[in-house]
Design a protein around this motif. Structure first.
Motif, PDB file in Angstrom:
ATOM      1  N   GLN A  81      56.110 -33.376  14.184  1.00  0.00           N
ATOM      2  CA  GLN A  81      56.628 -33.142  12.839  1.00  0.00           C
ATOM      3  C   GLN A  81      56.291 -31.714  12.456  1.00  0.00           C
ATOM      4  O   GLN A  81      55.120 -31.327  12.439  1.00  0.00           O
ATOM      5  CB  GLN A  81      55.996 -34.117  11.843  1.00  0.00           C
ATOM      6  N   MET A  82      57.313 -30.944  12.168  1.00  0.00           N
ATOM      7  CA  MET A  82      57.136 -29.530  11.849  1.00  0.00           C
ATOM      8  C   MET A  82      57.582 -29.292  10.410  1.00  0.00           C
ATOM      9  O   MET A  82      58.713 -29.626  10.044  1.00  0.00           O
ATOM     10  CB  MET A  82      57.962 -28.663  12.808  1.00  0.00           C
ATOM     11  N   SER A  83      56.698 -28.704   9.636  1.00  0.00           N
ATOM     12  CA  SER A  83      56.990 -28.425   8.226  1.00  0.00           C
ATOM     13  C   SER A  83      56.700 -26.960   7.930  1.00  0.00           C
ATOM     14  O   SER A  83      56.036 -26.279   8.703  1.00  0.00           O
ATOM     15  CB  SER A  83      56.126 -29.322   7.332  1.00  0.00           C
ATOM     16  N   SER A  84      57.185 -26.511   6.795  1.00  0.00           N
ATOM     17  CA  SER A  84      56.988 -25.123   6.372  1.00  0.00           C
ATOM     18  C   SER A  84      57.333 -24.158   7.502  1.00  0.00           C
ATOM     19  O   SER A  84      56.569 -23.245   7.822  1.00  0.00           O
ATOM     20  CB  SER A  84      55.539 -24.916   5.921  1.00  0.00           C
ATOM     21  N   LEU A  85      58.468 -24.394   8.105  1.00  0.00           N
ATOM     22  CA  LEU A  85      58.851 -23.618   9.287  1.00  0.00           C
ATOM     23  C   LEU A  85      59.085 -22.156   8.949  1.00  0.00           C
ATOM     24  O   LEU A  85      59.564 -21.811   7.852  1.00  0.00           O
ATOM     25  CB  LEU A  85      60.087 -24.223   9.926  1.00  0.00           C
ATOM     26  N   LYS A  86      58.719 -21.318   9.911  1.00  0.00           N
ATOM     27  CA  LYS A  86      58.851 -19.876   9.771  1.00  0.00           C
ATOM     28  C   LYS A  86      59.754 -19.338  10.873  1.00  0.00           C
ATOM     29  O   LYS A  86      59.941 -19.986  11.904  1.00  0.00           O
ATOM     30  CB  LYS A  86      57.476 -19.220   9.893  1.00  0.00           C
ATOM     31  N   ALA A  87      60.264 -18.144  10.671  1.00  0.00           N
ATOM     32  CA  ALA A  87      61.118 -17.523  11.673  1.00  0.00           C
ATOM     33  C   ALA A  87      60.390 -17.430  13.019  1.00  0.00           C
ATOM     34  O   ALA A  87      61.003 -17.599  14.081  1.00  0.00           O
ATOM     35  CB  ALA A  87      61.562 -16.154  11.209  1.00  0.00           C
ATOM     36  N   GLU A  88      59.109 -17.197  12.974  1.00  0.00           N
ATOM     37  CA  GLU A  88      58.346 -17.048  14.219  1.00  0.00           C
ATOM     38  C   GLU A  88      58.132 -18.371  14.962  1.00  0.00           C
ATOM     39  O   GLU A  88      57.587 -18.376  16.060  1.00  0.00           O
ATOM     40  CB  GLU A  88      56.997 -16.372  13.958  1.00  0.00           C
ATOM     41  N   ASP A  89      58.550 -19.477  14.365  1.00  0.00           N
ATOM     42  CA  ASP A  89      58.513 -20.763  15.072  1.00  0.00           C
ATOM     43  C   ASP A  89      59.738 -20.948  15.960  1.00  0.00           C
ATOM     44  O   ASP A  89      59.815 -21.931  16.713  1.00  0.00           O
ATOM     45  CB  ASP A  89      58.438 -21.924  14.075  1.00  0.00           C
ATOM     46  N   THR A  90      60.687 -20.043  15.865  1.00  0.00           N
ATOM     47  CA  THR A  90      61.888 -20.129  16.687  1.00  0.00           C
ATOM     48  C   THR A  90      61.532 -20.034  18.155  1.00  0.00           C
ATOM     49  O   THR A  90      60.858 -19.089  18.595  1.00  0.00           O
ATOM     50  CB  THR A  90      62.869 -18.999  16.317  1.00  0.00           C
ATOM     51  N   ALA A  91      61.958 -21.025  18.919  1.00  0.00           N
ATOM     52  CA  ALA A  91      61.623 -21.091  20.338  1.00  0.00           C
ATOM     53  C   ALA A  91      62.286 -22.314  20.940  1.00  0.00           C
ATOM     54  O   ALA A  91      62.824 -23.168  20.221  1.00  0.00           O
ATOM     55  CB  ALA A  91      60.106 -21.182  20.531  1.00  0.00           C
ATOM     56  N   VAL A  92      62.219 -22.392  22.261  1.00  0.00           N
ATOM     57  CA  VAL A  92      62.546 -23.637  22.946  1.00  0.00           C
ATOM     58  C   VAL A  92      61.248 -24.438  23.029  1.00  0.00           C
ATOM     59  O   VAL A  92      60.222 -23.918  23.480  1.00  0.00           O
ATOM     60  CB  VAL A  92      63.125 -23.387  24.345  1.00  0.00           C
ATOM     61  N   TYR A  93      61.295 -25.672  22.590  1.00  0.00           N
ATOM     62  CA  TYR A  93      60.122 -26.538  22.569  1.00  0.00           C
ATOM     63  C   TYR A  93      60.211 -27.519  23.738  1.00  0.00           C
ATOM     64  O   TYR A  93      61.242 -28.184  23.926  1.00  0.00           O
ATOM     65  CB  TYR A  93      60.038 -27.280  21.244  1.00  0.00           C
ATOM     66  N   TYR A  94      59.113 -27.594  24.487  1.00  0.00           N
ATOM     67  CA  TYR A  94      59.047 -28.442  25.669  1.00  0.00           C
ATOM     68  C   TYR A  94      57.973 -29.504  25.496  1.00  0.00           C
ATOM     69  O   TYR A  94      56.875 -29.231  24.995  1.00  0.00           O
ATOM     70  CB  TYR A  94      58.706 -27.620  26.904  1.00  0.00           C
ATOM     71  N   CYS A  95      58.279 -30.679  25.986  1.00  0.00           N
ATOM     72  CA  CYS A  95      57.322 -31.768  26.022  1.00  0.00           C
ATOM     73  C   CYS A  95      56.682 -31.803  27.412  1.00  0.00           C
ATOM     74  O   CYS A  95      57.376 -31.620  28.420  1.00  0.00           O
ATOM     75  CB  CYS A  95      58.052 -33.073  25.738  1.00  0.00           C
ATOM     76  N   HIS A  96      55.389 -32.041  27.436  1.00  0.00           N
ATOM     77  CA  HIS A  96      54.667 -32.180  28.700  1.00  0.00           C
ATOM     78  C   HIS A  96      53.817 -33.452  28.632  1.00  0.00           C
ATOM     79  O   HIS A  96      53.181 -33.719  27.615  1.00  0.00           O
ATOM     80  CB  HIS A  96      53.764 -30.971  28.950  1.00  0.00           C
ATOM     81  N   ALA A  97      53.823 -34.211  29.720  1.00  0.00           N
ATOM     82  CA  ALA A  97      53.089 -35.476  29.737  1.00  0.00           C
ATOM     83  C   ALA A  97      52.206 -35.581  30.971  1.00  0.00           C
ATOM     84  O   ALA A  97      52.633 -35.267  32.080  1.00  0.00           O
ATOM     85  CB  ALA A  97      54.069 -36.638  29.707  1.00  0.00           C
ATOM     86  N   ASP A  98      50.996 -36.025  30.737  1.00  0.00           N
ATOM     87  CA  ASP A  98      50.037 -36.352  31.806  1.00  0.00           C
ATOM     88  C   ASP A  98      49.884 -37.869  31.720  1.00  0.00           C
ATOM     89  O   ASP A  98      49.226 -38.372  30.804  1.00  0.00           O
ATOM     90  CB  ASP A  98      48.715 -35.640  31.552  1.00  0.00           C
ATOM     91  N   VAL A  99      50.531 -38.573  32.651  1.00  0.00           N
ATOM     92  CA  VAL A  99      50.632 -40.018  32.514  1.00  0.00           C
ATOM     93  C   VAL A  99      50.281 -40.732  33.804  1.00  0.00           C
ATOM     94  O   VAL A  99      50.298 -40.150  34.885  1.00  0.00           O
ATOM     95  CB  VAL A  99      52.052 -40.437  32.062  1.00  0.00           C
ATOM     96  N   GLU A 100      49.993 -42.014  33.665  1.00  0.00           N
ATOM     97  CA  GLU A 100      49.738 -42.882  34.801  1.00  0.00           C
ATOM     98  C   GLU A 100      50.982 -43.730  35.045  1.00  0.00           C
ATOM     99  O   GLU A 100      51.508 -44.353  34.117  1.00  0.00           O
ATOM    100  CB  GLU A 100      48.546 -43.806  34.517  1.00  0.00           C
ATOM    101  N   THR A 101      51.448 -43.736  36.279  1.00  0.00           N
ATOM    102  CA  THR A 101      52.609 -44.519  36.671  1.00  0.00           C
ATOM    103  C   THR A 101      52.217 -45.369  37.874  1.00  0.00           C
ATOM    104  O   THR A 101      51.135 -45.202  38.432  1.00  0.00           O
ATOM    105  CB  THR A 101      53.786 -43.607  37.039  1.00  0.00           C
ATOM    106  N   PRO A 102      53.099 -46.262  38.307  1.00  0.00           N
ATOM    107  CA  PRO A 102      52.793 -47.055  39.515  1.00  0.00           C
ATOM    108  C   PRO A 102      52.513 -46.198  40.748  1.00  0.00           C
ATOM    109  O   PRO A 102      51.867 -46.649  41.688  1.00  0.00           O
ATOM    110  CB  PRO A 102      54.050 -47.898  39.690  1.00  0.00           C
ATOM    111  N   LYS A 103      52.993 -44.952  40.736  1.00  0.00           N
ATOM    112  CA  LYS A 103      52.779 -44.067  41.880  1.00  0.00           C
ATOM    113  C   LYS A 103      51.544 -43.198  41.705  1.00  0.00           C
ATOM    114  O   LYS A 103      51.249 -42.350  42.557  1.00  0.00           O
ATOM    115  CB  LYS A 103      54.005 -43.189  42.092  1.00  0.00           C
ATOM    116  N   GLY A 104      50.828 -43.391  40.594  1.00  0.00           N
ATOM    117  CA  GLY A 104      49.629 -42.606  40.344  1.00  0.00           C
ATOM    118  C   GLY A 104      49.778 -41.721  39.132  1.00  0.00           C
ATOM    119  O   GLY A 104      50.754 -41.805  38.385  1.00  0.00           O
ATOM    120  N   ARG A 105      48.815 -40.856  38.962  1.00  0.00           N
ATOM    121  CA  ARG A 105      48.814 -39.970  37.804  1.00  0.00           C
ATOM    122  C   ARG A 105      49.652 -38.733  38.114  1.00  0.00           C
ATOM    123  O   ARG A 105      49.563 -38.172  39.206  1.00  0.00           O
ATOM    124  CB  ARG A 105      47.379 -39.571  37.478  1.00  0.00           C
ATOM    125  N   GLY A 106      50.437 -38.295  37.132  1.00  0.00           N
ATOM    126  CA  GLY A 106      51.274 -37.132  37.356  1.00  0.00           C
ATOM    127  C   GLY A 106      51.590 -36.382  36.077  1.00  0.00           C
ATOM    128  O   GLY A 106      51.349 -36.881  34.972  1.00  0.00           O
TER     129      GLY A 106
END
Length: 119
Positions: A81-106
């Motif tokens: 949740q992003m509020s009070s957005l500024k011009a300097e917040d302009t960017a491509v936003y990426y999600c990154h996950a460190d998760v456990e799956t049946p094949k292990g952690r990745g």
């Protein structure tokens, strides 16, 4: 195989708000660490917010008090949740996950979603 799909980006005026979502598909047993990064043109990718499996969060100084990271483990989704957005917040936003799956952690990355803050 886990895939992350971000959504919610777009064009917003300064002072406005947006909520980004990152949904994980595939079998995920645990979400150890979920993060949002961003990369502006000509700049390095930077960590914006992180949420650990125990609920602890941390934020970049530039977004503290304005952004909130949360998650819904049942939906395998993390939000920003992003509020009070500024011009300097302009960017491509990426999600990154460190998760456990049946094949292990990745580690997995989403494809990114553009956020543009402009009047």
């Amino acid at each position: 195989q886990v895939q992350l799909a971000e959504s919610g980006g777009g064009l917003v005026q300064p002072g406005g708000s947006l909520r980004l979502s990152c949904a994980a598909s595939g079998t995920v047993w645990s979400m150890y660490r979920m993060e949002w990064y961003r990369q502006a043109p000509g700049k390095q990718r930077e960590l914006v917010a992180a949420r650990m499996i125990d609920g602890r969060t941390n934020y970049a100084d530039s977004v503290k008090g304005r952004f909130t990271i949360s998650s819904d483990s049942a939906k395998k989704t993390v939000y920003l949740q992003m509020s009070s957005l500024k011009a300097e917040d302009t960017a491509v936003y990426y999600c990154h996950a460190d998760v456990e799956t049946p094949k292990g952690r990745g580690n997995y990355w989403g494809q990114g979603t553009q956020v543009t803050v402009s009047s």
